[in-house]
Enzyme design. Structure first.
Site, PDB file in Angstrom:
ATOM      1  N   ASP A 105     -14.960   1.455 -23.830  1.00 21.95           N
ATOM      2  CA  ASP A 105     -14.076   2.084 -24.818  1.00 21.95           C
ATOM      3  C   ASP A 105     -13.143   0.989 -25.366  1.00 21.95           C
ATOM      4  O   ASP A 105     -13.549   0.213 -26.216  1.00 21.95           O
ATOM      5  CB  ASP A 105     -13.334   3.213 -24.096  1.00 21.95           C
ATOM      6  N   LYS A 133     -18.504   2.317 -27.392  1.00 21.00           N
ATOM      7  CA  LYS A 133     -17.696   2.989 -28.416  1.00 21.00           C
ATOM      8  C   LYS A 133     -16.844   1.928 -29.119  1.00 21.00           C
ATOM      9  O   LYS A 133     -15.647   1.798 -28.889  1.00 21.00           O
ATOM     10  CB  LYS A 133     -16.791   4.018 -27.718  1.00 21.00           C
ATOM     11  N   ASP A 161     -16.929  12.350 -17.453  1.00 22.37           N
ATOM     12  CA  ASP A 161     -16.149  13.559 -17.172  1.00 22.37           C
ATOM     13  C   ASP A 161     -15.057  13.818 -18.193  1.00 22.37           C
ATOM     14  O   ASP A 161     -14.623  12.930 -18.927  1.00 22.37           O
ATOM     15  CB  ASP A 161     -15.480  13.433 -15.803  1.00 22.37           C
ATOM     16  N   ARG A 167     -19.622  15.980 -15.224  1.00 19.72           N
ATOM     17  CA  ARG A 167     -20.403  14.796 -14.858  1.00 19.72           C
ATOM     18  C   ARG A 167     -21.858  15.166 -14.584  1.00 19.72           C
ATOM     19  O   ARG A 167     -22.761  14.341 -14.708  1.00 19.72           O
ATOM     20  CB  ARG A 167     -19.836  14.142 -13.587  1.00 19.72           C
TER      21      ARG A 167
END
Ligand code: IMP
Ligand code: MG
Length: 179
Positions: A105, A133, A161, A167
């Site tokens: 991320d 991402k 999650d 998950r």
């Protein structure tokens, strides 16, 4: 945020797609490390399913280990601190290490994890992430192997999650804001 009611219609990647992609990357890894041993280092908890898919398909001498790292600090600050809550057990000296990650991320966690691992003097540290991402990146970090690139969505399923739930979904999906 709530789980999208029509989550079946919002599947980004199916189990079959994920497994096929894991196989492709495993073949790439096998070519890159031909004749060598690799340590696959799974980041807990989100990467367990991706790790399982990947490791089965790598026809090399493979050893596995697990690490849990959490990053804290502002998302706009590149000096966030990473806390290791479950350390690596293996001796990494002169080893080929591939960090097996769920999603990159901002890049904060992996940057710090990589630096932490380099103190163990491995031969090499690479990153194999299920998802990337890039729109959210605040740190200049490019994973070496990428399963799929995703838009700036909150991703759940296949290990990922929201508040420790979802998950176990056997596909990759995302949460939508209720607003
Ligand atoms: P970082 O911002 O790259 O340091 O990401 C740290 C961690 O946040 C990832 O390894 C995931 O565990 C979690 N994370 C980031 N984006 C998402 C997401 O969209 N869904 C679920 N977890 C996420
Ligand atoms: Mg993670």
């Amino acid at each position: 945020m709530a789980l999208n009611n029509e989550i079946k219609g919002k599947i980004l990647f199916t189990e079959e797609q994920i497994r096929n992609r894991a196989k492709e990357l495993a073949e790439e890894i096998a070519r890159d490390y031909e004749g060598e041993e690799v340590i696959l280092l799974c980041t807990l908890k989100g990467s367990v399913l991706w790790m399982a898919d990947l490791m089965k398909e790598i026809p090399l001498d493979v050893k596995i280990d697990f690490v849990s790292a959490n990053s804290y600090g502002s998302s706009t600050c590149t000096s966030g601190v990473v806390t290791i809550t479950k350390d690596v057990d293996m001796d990494l000296f002169n080893k080929n290490v591939i960090i097996v990650e769920d999603i990159v991320d901002t890049g904060t966690t992996l940057k710090h994890l990589k630096e932490y691992l380099k103190e163990r003097n491995p031969k090499d540290v690479k990153i194999c992430t299920m998802l990337d991402k890039p729109a959210r990146r605040v740190i200049d970090l490019e994973p070496d192997y990428i399963g799929f690139t995703v838009d700036d969505l909150f991703i759940i399923g296949y290990g990922l999650d929201y508040d420790q739930k979802y998950r176990n979904l056997p596909y990759i999906s995302y949460l939508e804001s209720n607003e």
